[in-house]
Every structure is written in structure tokens, then in C-alpha cells.
Design a protein around this motif. Structure first.
Motif, PDB file in Angstrom:
ATOM      1  N   TRP A  52     -17.682  43.218  66.358  1.00 60.53           N
ATOM      2  CA  TRP A  52     -17.467  43.670  64.975  1.00 60.53           C
ATOM      3  C   TRP A  52     -18.664  43.347  64.090  1.00 60.53           C
ATOM      4  CZ3 TRP A  52     -14.209  47.291  63.961  1.00 60.53           C
ATOM      5  CH2 TRP A  52     -13.977  47.633  62.636  1.00 60.53           C
ATOM      6  N   ILE A  96      -5.661  41.315  54.263  1.00 62.61           N
ATOM      7  CA  ILE A  96      -5.200  41.048  55.635  1.00 62.61           C
ATOM      8  C   ILE A  96      -6.342  41.361  56.597  1.00 62.61           C
ATOM      9  CG2 ILE A  96      -3.193  41.381  57.149  1.00 62.61           C
ATOM     10  CD1 ILE A  96      -2.450  43.730  55.219  1.00 62.61           C
ATOM     11  N   ALA A  98      -9.300  40.056  57.219  1.00 64.41           N
ATOM     12  CA  ALA A  98     -10.517  40.235  56.407  1.00 64.41           C
ATOM     13  C   ALA A  98     -11.785  40.281  57.255  1.00 64.41           C
ATOM     14  CB  ALA A  98     -10.601  39.116  55.382  1.00 64.41           C
ATOM     15  N   TRP A 103     -15.790  43.541  53.236  1.00 71.50           N
ATOM     16  CA  TRP A 103     -15.381  44.183  51.980  1.00 71.50           C
ATOM     17  C   TRP A 103     -15.426  43.220  50.794  1.00 71.50           C
ATOM     18  CZ3 TRP A 103     -15.532  49.190  52.321  1.00 71.50           C
ATOM     19  CH2 TRP A 103     -15.385  49.763  53.584  1.00 71.50           C
ATOM     20  N   ILE A 136      -6.925  36.574  54.842  1.00 71.10           N
ATOM     21  CA  ILE A 136      -6.278  36.117  56.080  1.00 71.10           C
ATOM     22  C   ILE A 136      -7.129  36.552  57.268  1.00 71.10           C
ATOM     23  CG2 ILE A 136      -4.137  36.242  57.450  1.00 71.10           C
ATOM     24  CD1 ILE A 136      -3.643  35.221  54.623  1.00 71.10           C
ATOM     25  N   PRO A 138      -7.572  35.213  61.432  1.00 68.25           N
ATOM     26  CA  PRO A 138      -7.342  34.196  62.472  1.00 68.25           C
ATOM     27  C   PRO A 138      -8.500  33.992  63.448  1.00 68.25           C
ATOM     28  CG  PRO A 138      -6.205  36.239  63.049  1.00 68.25           C
ATOM     29  CD  PRO A 138      -6.844  36.466  61.715  1.00 68.25           C
ATOM     30  N   ASN A 139      -9.415  34.966  63.542  1.00 65.09           N
ATOM     31  CA  ASN A 139     -10.523  34.830  64.500  1.00 65.09           C
ATOM     32  C   ASN A 139     -11.520  33.795  63.938  1.00 65.09           C
ATOM     33  OD1 ASN A 139     -13.098  35.233  65.778  1.00 65.09           O
ATOM     34  ND2 ASN A 139     -12.342  37.175  66.568  1.00 65.09           N
ATOM     35  N   GLY A 165      -3.257  33.707  61.458  1.00 68.99           N
ATOM     36  CA  GLY A 165      -2.746  35.073  61.505  1.00 68.99           C
ATOM     37  C   GLY A 165      -1.718  35.288  60.400  1.00 68.99           C
ATOM     38  N   GLU A 167       1.195  36.156  60.577  1.00 65.58           N
ATOM     39  CA  GLU A 167       2.511  35.645  60.949  1.00 65.58           C
ATOM     40  C   GLU A 167       2.708  34.193  60.502  1.00 65.58           C
ATOM     41  OE1 GLU A 167       0.136  36.768  62.830  1.00 65.58           O
ATOM     42  OE2 GLU A 167      -0.400  35.336  64.383  1.00 65.58           O
ATOM     43  N   ILE A 190      -8.228  46.776  55.625  1.00 67.07           N
ATOM     44  CA  ILE A 190      -8.925  47.916  56.215  1.00 67.07           C
ATOM     45  C   ILE A 190      -8.858  47.767  57.737  1.00 67.07           C
ATOM     46  CG2 ILE A 190     -11.133  49.154  56.387  1.00 67.07           C
ATOM     47  CD1 ILE A 190      -9.929  49.247  53.579  1.00 67.07           C
ATOM     48  N   THR A 191      -8.294  48.753  58.395  1.00 68.69           N
ATOM     49  CA  THR A 191      -8.118  48.763  59.852  1.00 68.69           C
ATOM     50  C   THR A 191      -7.742  47.384  60.397  1.00 68.69           C
ATOM     51  OG1 THR A 191     -10.514  48.554  60.156  1.00 68.69           O
ATOM     52  CG2 THR A 191      -9.588  50.755  60.338  1.00 68.69           C
ATOM     53  N   SER A 195      -4.126  45.539  64.527  1.00 68.86           N
ATOM     54  CA  SER A 195      -4.476  44.323  65.277  1.00 68.86           C
ATOM     55  C   SER A 195      -3.456  43.194  65.158  1.00 68.86           C
ATOM     56  CB  SER A 195      -5.828  43.782  64.782  1.00 68.86           C
ATOM     57  OG  SER A 195      -6.841  44.721  65.009  1.00 68.86           O
ATOM     58  N   ILE A 196      -2.511  43.296  64.223  1.00 73.61           N
ATOM     59  CA  ILE A 196      -1.583  42.168  64.038  1.00 73.61           C
ATOM     60  C   ILE A 196      -0.482  42.209  65.115  1.00 73.61           C
ATOM     61  CG2 ILE A 196      -2.037  42.000  61.557  1.00 73.61           C
ATOM     62  CD1 ILE A 196       0.705  43.323  61.066  1.00 73.61           C
ATOM     63  N   PRO A 197       0.047  41.036  65.511  1.00 74.68           N
ATOM     64  CA  PRO A 197       1.132  41.048  66.498  1.00 74.68           C
ATOM     65  C   PRO A 197       2.445  41.500  65.852  1.00 74.68           C
ATOM     66  CG  PRO A 197       0.702  38.809  65.754  1.00 74.68           C
ATOM     67  CD  PRO A 197      -0.304  39.683  65.067  1.00 74.68           C
TER      68      PRO A 197
HETATM   69  C1  LIG Z   1     -10.771  45.993  63.096  1.00 75.76           C
HETATM   70  S1  LIG Z   1     -10.952  44.423  62.430  1.00 75.76           S
HETATM   71  C2  LIG Z   1     -11.157  44.795  60.713  1.00 75.76           C
HETATM   72  C3  LIG Z   1     -11.821  43.694  59.935  1.00 75.76           C
HETATM   73  C4  LIG Z   1     -12.054  44.006  58.451  1.00 75.76           C
HETATM   74  N1  LIG Z   1     -10.859  44.424  57.772  1.00 75.76           N
HETATM   75  C5  LIG Z   1     -13.155  45.031  58.287  1.00 75.76           C
HETATM   76  O1  LIG Z   1     -12.864  46.173  57.901  1.00 75.76           O
HETATM   77  O2  LIG Z   1     -14.323  44.693  58.536  1.00 75.76           O
HETATM   78  C6  LIG Z   1      -9.270  43.790  62.487  1.00 75.76           C
HETATM   79  C7  LIG Z   1      -9.157  42.367  62.012  1.00 75.76           C
HETATM   80  O3  LIG Z   1      -7.770  41.941  62.089  1.00 75.76           O
HETATM   81  C8  LIG Z   1      -7.781  40.581  62.485  1.00 75.76           C
HETATM   82  N2  LIG Z   1      -6.493  40.136  63.017  1.00 75.76           N
HETATM   83  C9  LIG Z   1      -6.091  40.051  64.306  1.00 75.76           C
HETATM   84  N3  LIG Z   1      -4.868  39.499  64.394  1.00 75.76           N
HETATM   85  C10 LIG Z   1      -4.476  39.228  63.129  1.00 75.76           C
HETATM   86  C11 LIG Z   1      -3.319  38.610  62.564  1.00 75.76           C
HETATM   87  N4  LIG Z   1      -2.351  38.155  63.333  1.00 75.76           N
HETATM   88  N5  LIG Z   1      -3.267  38.463  61.226  1.00 75.76           N
HETATM   89  C12 LIG Z   1      -4.273  38.903  60.428  1.00 75.76           C
HETATM   90  N6  LIG Z   1      -5.399  39.479  60.911  1.00 75.76           N
HETATM   91  C13 LIG Z   1      -5.500  39.639  62.242  1.00 75.76           C
HETATM   92  C14 LIG Z   1      -8.884  40.533  63.526  1.00 75.76           C
HETATM   93  O4  LIG Z   1      -9.321  39.204  63.789  1.00 75.76           O
HETATM   94  C15 LIG Z   1      -9.945  41.400  62.875  1.00 75.76           C
HETATM   95  O5  LIG Z   1     -10.802  40.660  62.046  1.00 75.76           O
END
Ligand SMILES: C[S@@+](CC[C@H](N)C(=O)[O-])C[C@H]1O[C@@H](n2cnc3c(N)ncnc32)[C@H](O)[C@@H]1O
Length: 291
Positions: A52, A96, A98, A103, A136, A138-139, A165, A167, A190-191, A195-197
Motif C-alpha cells: 500500500w 476507518i 486509515a 487522506w 482506526i 490495526p496494521n 481493528g 471491532e 476510503i476502500t 478489509s474489515i472482519p
Molecule cells: C485498502 S486499505 C485503505 C487504506 C486507506 N483508507 C487509504 O485509502 O489509503 C484498507 C485498510 O483497512 C485496514 N483494516 C484492515 N482490517 C481492519 C479492521 N479490522 N478495522 C479497521 N481497519 C482495518 C487495513 O489495515 C488497511 O489499512
């Protein structure tokens, strides 16, 4: 994009991810993070964080005009409008997923913070302004980059990085505080719902965090919901490889259905972008929902 480009797009992203495996291994060895290196799920997330950092800026550049219009309240039916047609982002915001803070500079433009680069007080803009942001993420690799970006943009007074995360946002044992239900004015992501569970459960949790009358600014890639069954099958097929190489991201999420099911909405404006052909394997929807 040509029809061939559209069809190979998911494989192009997967190939890019594979090409980031050596850099991810090098970074984990350099950090002596052998736990993540030898954990399949940990490594998958670390790989996505590294990927990413490379592809995120290009994706941001492609989406920026649309995201700014979304936050300014200038999107209706998936189309960018010349005038403000709905409420611009304001108040206490929950960002969410982030990521690495791609952004943050755009959010700063809507902030009422005098120190923020391009904040509302430095720049003429619409709306009441953002007063507080919870980011938010988690990575751990992305959360660290997010904090650095927040500092760089000068938003540290109002932007709080929450390294868990979604959750766990109301679990004080996961981080040092708790976000109360009904305390958030706006949700922005944004997207990330890809990715969330447990999307149904966690989108409902997010809905509960919003105040009545609060707004959710959505920009997501989603499951193909209409059109050719062959294309839908192809998206499902691509998702098999995608789930190995693209972190926790999934191609076939019916995010609109999960959002509608989360609770009652006063307004629900979510549509595909007009520049899409209808044959995308990674179709996007954009819009604003009002609780
Ligand atoms: C495709 S990336 C988008 C990142 C950011 N929004 C952007 O546009 O640059 C999806 C993001 O969702 C995060 N993600 C994964 N599981 C998540 C969770 N349980 N809660 C919140 N975010 C989570 C990932 O770590 C990742 O940073």
C-alpha cells in the motif's frame, strides 16, 4: 481502461503484491520481527502494508477529486456536482482503516485547527469544520506511518491514531480508551469496508457509534451486483487469489447491503461512479448516508 485492462486489473494488483515479498521480508528481518515473518496472517498484513505504501499514492491521485467533492458535500447519485448538495464533513470524525494516512492532508483542509496545513482557518471552505478525528488502523506498519503523517500535516492536536481493528473500538482492554455509542458526527473511510472482519456485525457497530443525524462518507469497491453472471463468477474467481495476496481485502463484499441492513437511514445516497463502464471487476460506489 480497455476491456482487457479491466479484466486483468485484479491480477496486476496481485502481481504487484508478490513483487513486494522480498522488501517485506527484508523489513521484518531488519526489525527482528520474526513472529510476523513466520505467521501467515501477520506476514499477509505486513505485505499489504508494504504494497500500500507503493500503490496507495497512485490510487489516491486517481480518487482525490471525487473524495474532496464527497467531503465537501458535492456528490449526488455518484456524480460530482458544482454546488454543495449535502452536508460537508464536520465535528468528531471516525476514519476507518486509515492506512498510512493517505487522506490526512485532505482531512486537514476541513479541520478547524489553526496549526493544520491548509486547515479551515487558513483556507476558505464549506461547512463547520472537523474538531476531532479518531483514525482506526490495526496494521502496525501503517499505524506508525499514519502517526508520522499526522505529525507532518500538523494535525496531532485533533487526530488520534487508534492502533486496533474497528471491532475493538469500544473495548478498553484493546487500547487505552473507548468510543461511546452515539458520539460520532461523521464516519469517513476510503476502500476499507472491503478489509474489515465480519462486515455485517462491524458495520452495525459503526452505525451505533454515529449520532442520530450523523453522516457516513462512503467510497468503496464492492461485489458486482448486477450484469453478466459470467463477470460475477470471474470476480469470485479472482477473489480466491486476491485473498492470499491483498491482506484482509476481499473483492466480493456486498457493502451496500450491509450498510442498508445496519439500521434506519434518513438518507441513503450511494451509487457507482459515472465513468465506470459496468464491466469493472473492481467496481466502486461513492456517496453519503445520513442516520
Ligand atoms: C485498502 S486499505 C485503505 C487504506 C486507506 N483508507 C487509504 O485509502 O489509503 C484498507 C485498510 O483497512 C485496514 N483494516 C484492515 N482490517 C481492519 C479492521 N479490522 N478495522 C479497521 N481497519 C482495518 C487495513 O489495515 C488497511 O489499512
Amino acid at each position: 481502461m480497455s476491456p482487457l485492462d479491466i479484466l486483468i486489473e485484479p491480477w496486476f494488483f496481485m502481481w504487484l503484491s508478490i513483487s513486494h515479498v522480498p522488501a517485506t521480508i527484508r523489513a521484518l528481518v531488519a526489525a527482528k520481527d520474526y513472529g510476523t515473518l513466520f505467521s501467515p496472517s501477520g506476514f499477509r498484513e505486513a505485505l499489504f502494508g508494504t504494497l500500500w505504501a507503493t500503490i496507495g499514492p497512485n490510487i489516491k491521485a486517481k480518487n482525490e477529486e471525487c473524495v474532496i467533492a464527497l467531503l465537501e458535500g458535492r456528490i449526488k447519485g455518484g456524480c460530482i456536482q458544482d454546488k454543495v448538495v449535502s452536508t460537508p464533513i464536520y465535528g468528531t470524525v471516525l476514519e476507518i482503516g486509515a492506512g498510512s494516512g493517505m487522506w490526512v492532508d485532505i482531512l486537514a483542509r476541513f479541520s478547524s485547527n489553526v496549526n493544520a496545513v491548509g486547515g479551515l482557518n487558513n483556507r476558505k471552505n464549506t461547512g463547520r469544520g472537523i474538531t476531532k478525528i479518531y483514525g482506526i488502523e490495526p496494521n502496525p506498519i501503517s499505524a506508525k506511518a499514519l502517526q508520522e503523517r499526522v505529525n507532518e500535516v500538523g494535525l496531532q492536536d485533533i487526530y488520534h491514531v487508534i492502533p486496533v481493528g474497528i471491532e475493538s473500538v469500544n473495548d478498553p482492554s484493546a487500547w487505552d480508551s473507548k468510543i461511546e455509542p452515539g458520539s460520532i458526527d461523521c464516519i469517513f473511510g476510503i476502500t476499507c469496508l472491503c478489509s474489515i472482519p465480519e462486515p455485517e456485525k462491524n458495520i452495525q457497530l459503526l452505525y451505533k457509534l454515529l449520532k442520530p443525524g450523523g453522516h457516513w462518507f462512503v467510497n468503496e469497491h464492492v461485489k458486482i451486483s448486477r450484469g453478466s453472471p459470467l463477470l460475477r463468477f470471474y470476480q469470485w474467481f479472482c477473489n480466491i487469489g486476491w485473498s492470499f495476496f491483498m491482506g484482509s481485502c476481499r473483492l466480493c463484499r456486498d457493502t451496500e447491503k450491509s450498510l442498508r441492513a445496519a439500521g434506519v437511514w434518513q438518507e441513503f445516497d450511494l451509487a457507482q461512479l459515472p465513468n465506470q463502464t459496468g464491466y469493472e471487476v473492481i467496481p466502486h460506489v461513492v456517496g453519503t448516508l445520513k442516520k
